[in-house]
Design a protein around this motif. Structure first.
Motif, mmCIF file in Angstrom:
data_model
loop_
_atom_site.group_PDB
_atom_site.id
_atom_site.type_symbol
_atom_site.label_atom_id
_atom_site.label_comp_id
_atom_site.label_asym_id
_atom_site.label_seq_id
_atom_site.Cartn_x
_atom_site.Cartn_y
_atom_site.Cartn_z
ATOM 1 N N GLU A 1 40.069 49.025 27.735
ATOM 2 C CA GLU A 1 40.258 47.982 28.747
ATOM 3 C C GLU A 1 41.074 46.807 28.224
ATOM 4 O O GLU A 1 41.240 45.806 28.915
ATOM 5 N N LEU B 1 38.571 39.386 33.742
ATOM 6 C CA LEU B 1 37.806 40.628 33.887
ATOM 7 C C LEU B 1 36.542 40.580 33.055
ATOM 8 O O LEU B 1 36.576 40.258 31.861
ATOM 9 N N ARG C 1 40.283 39.021 29.419
ATOM 10 C CA ARG C 1 39.347 40.136 29.612
ATOM 11 C C ARG C 1 38.280 40.055 28.528
ATOM 12 O O ARG C 1 38.616 39.949 27.340
ATOM 13 N N LEU D 1 41.704 42.791 38.858
ATOM 14 C CA LEU D 1 40.463 43.472 38.499
ATOM 15 C C LEU D 1 39.451 42.435 38.018
ATOM 16 O O LEU D 1 39.746 41.619 37.142
ATOM 17 N N ALA D 2 38.256 42.450 38.607
ATOM 18 C CA ALA D 2 37.253 41.415 38.342
ATOM 19 C C ALA D 2 36.074 41.912 37.515
ATOM 20 O O ALA D 2 35.566 41.186 36.648
ATOM 21 N N ARG E 1 34.916 49.981 39.408
ATOM 22 C CA ARG E 1 35.987 49.023 39.108
ATOM 23 C C ARG E 1 36.331 48.294 40.402
ATOM 24 O O ARG E 1 36.789 48.905 41.359
ATOM 25 N N THR F 1 38.123 44.823 42.382
ATOM 26 C CA THR F 1 38.959 43.628 42.368
ATOM 27 C C THR F 1 38.135 42.433 42.844
ATOM 28 O O THR F 1 37.003 42.587 43.334
ATOM 29 N N TYR F 2 38.722 41.245 42.760
ATOM 30 C CA TYR F 2 38.005 40.057 43.232
ATOM 31 C C TYR F 2 37.691 40.154 44.720
ATOM 32 O O TYR F 2 36.586 39.796 45.159
#
Length: 512
Positions: free
Chosen positions: A242, A223, A198, A19-20, A27, A29-30
């Motif tokens: 998160e 993140l 994160r 998750l980026a 939301r 991902t990379y």
């Protein structure tokens, strides 16, 4: 050295499913974010915007802001972010100074863009349904590139931040990919970030602290959780939901989060690393944060847009007030306040001006179109920061203030001259001086000291400021009416006397 586009691509290749970025319900991902970034870069390229061009961005911390930042890194475009509270004349000046090829804005900045004559002559990309654009941001995403876009080199400019000087006239600080990458790597090292950290994307992406958080997370496949406008309750919910692991904020935001948590509670146990910069942190706040978060690492970071890191202290509670020692990419000195060269060193415990060597990997080279600012700040390969401070007997740096009396409130640099100019135009004001007084929440609060021509009240002066182009965050929070403004024999305002309370109150006349 890698450019920043390739730096982001490293994370995509290492951790495509990590998750980026989070922005509300979005939301990605990379791998998913990379696809959106490349589409954005393609859209900019289709507009005729390319390597070496400037794009002015006036957005809060949201998905589109972060995406544009990275898209520009792949394309070789110089992202040029402005404070989303910028006034029309600031937009005019900066867009002209940068020779912007386009402006990106949202509803909160739409009014200033609409009132900017320069902006009206440029392509305007509207975000989030804002009115007044020549196209919507979504139109940039229509086409995917035929091949990967890697058009920047480490020597190209990555971004240009604008910082205000003592006159209030913004100074462009252009920074190359290599300097930005070095600064991000230093941030990772100095904050001991691990893979998969994160963080809250709270600090604005027109500020070097916000940019550093964005880049550092990509360095560690981490993140970035967008927080468009700071709200203590929302920030604490993000931390809890998160599982945020690291925070990098100005002291004001920490103060507000603690105050909210005391009333409403929040689980902050996931946070293991705290970092702060932008303003000094008072002892009481340091202690409260240490008690609540119990961090593994508590970093006091001192730096600037020009040279990201001057110094750090990785144990902020060890010696409250200390800014520690030079960062891993930097050499610093304290020279006498009257020094003209970098070799005129101040003695131990002698207050002087803090300077940093420009040979450091994180340093800028010169201001954009500002030979006057270069002449003032750059001497013999060293950057004269304008900050005052001293080294103690242990070799630790203490930052005491600004040579030019710049006020730092909530992490924002505020020029007293701007405010004094506005207040001096009120017919009831004879003389005015503005200074920053210590404040637990803001670090410093803006206070106006007024010598009156006639009976006027604080509310009247506040309304006067509100009716001008003075940005809201620059408005004085207090007004003090004095008999005389303290001055030196040559007529210079002695702000230090105002800060220390060395003045005589002028009581309003008693009405019959």
């Amino acid at each position: 050295m890698l450019d920043l586009g390739r730096t982001f691509l490293q994370s995509v290749e290492r951790s495509p499913h990590a998750l980026a970025i989070i922005d509300g319900e979005r939301r990605l991902t990379y791998a998913q974010w990379y696809e959106q970034i490349l589409r954005t870069a393609t859209g900019l390229r289709d507009m005729g915007i390319g390597r070496g061009d400037h794009v002015v961005v006036i957005l809060q911390n949201r998905f589109e802001m972060a995406t544009l930042h990275w898209a520009c890194q792949f394309l070789g475009v110089i992202v040029t972010p402005l404070n989303w509270r910028a006034k029309p004349e600031e937009v005019d000046y900066c867009a002209t100074d940068a020779k912007a090829k386009a402006i990106v804005f949202e509803s909160i900045s739409a009014e200033s863009v609409a009132a900017s004559m320069v902006a009206q002559g440029l392509p305007r990309i509207a975000v989030g349904g804002a009115t007044g654009g020549t196209m919507a941001f979504e139109q940039l995403l229509r086409s995917a590139p035929d091949a990967p876009i890697l058009e920047a080199s480490a020597e190209d400019y990555s971004l240009m931040l604008y910082t205000s000087g003592t006159t209030g006239k913004p100074k462009g600080v252009p920074r190359r990919h290599r300097a930005e990458r070095a600064a991000a790597l230093a941030h990772v090292a100095q904050n001991l970030y691990r893979r998969g950290e994160r963080t809250l994307g709270v600090m604005p992406l027109y500020h070097t602290m916000g940019v550093r958080s964005l880049l550092a997370m990509a360095m560690v496949d981490g993140l970035f959780v967008c927080v468009p406008k700071f709200d203590s309750g929302y920030a604490l919910r993000c931390i809890e939901e998160e599982k945020i692991t690291c925070l990098y904020l100005v002291p004001t935001l920490y103060h507000d989060m603690l105050a909210h948590r005391e009333q409403h509670g929040a689980d902050v146990s996931s946070v293991t690393k705290l970092g702060f910069a932008g303003a000094p942190m008072h002892d009481a706040l340091l202690q409260r944060l240490n008690e609540v978060f119990k961090p593994e690492l508590f970093v006091n970071h001192y730096g600037s847009s020009e040279v990201y890191t001057f110094s750090i202290d990785q144990d902020a509670t060890r010696k409250p007030g200390s800014a520690g020692r030079a960062g891993i990419n930097t050499r610093i000195r304290v020279v006498k306040l009257s020094a003209e060269t970098p070799d005129d060193l101040a003695a131990v415990n002698e207050e002087g001006q803090i300077i940093a060597e420009l040979a450091g990997d994180e340093a800028f080279e010169s201001y954009w179109n500002r030979p006057d600012a270069n002449a003032k700040s750059i001497r013999n390969g060293w950057y004269f920061t304008g900050d005052t401070g001293y080294f103690d007997a242990d070799g630790d740096l203490f930052v005491s203030g600004r040579v030019d009396d710049m006020i730092i409130s909530g992490g924002e640099n505020i020029s007293p001259v701007d405010i004094e100019s506005v207040l001096s135009l009120h017919p009831g004001v004879d003389e005015v001086a503005v200074a920053g007084l210590k404040d637990e929440r803001w670090g410093q609060r803006v206070v106006a000291f007024i010598k009156r021509k006639q009976d006027i009240a604080a509310d009247e002066l506040d309304q006067h400021c509100r009716a001008t182009d003075l940005a809201n965050f620059k408005r004085p929070r207090d007004y003090v009416f004095v008999r005389e403004i303290p001055k030196s024999p040559v007529g210079k305002i002695l702000r230090r006397k105002l800060v220390s309370g060395e003045y005589e109150i002028d009581a309003p006349p008693v009405m019959d």
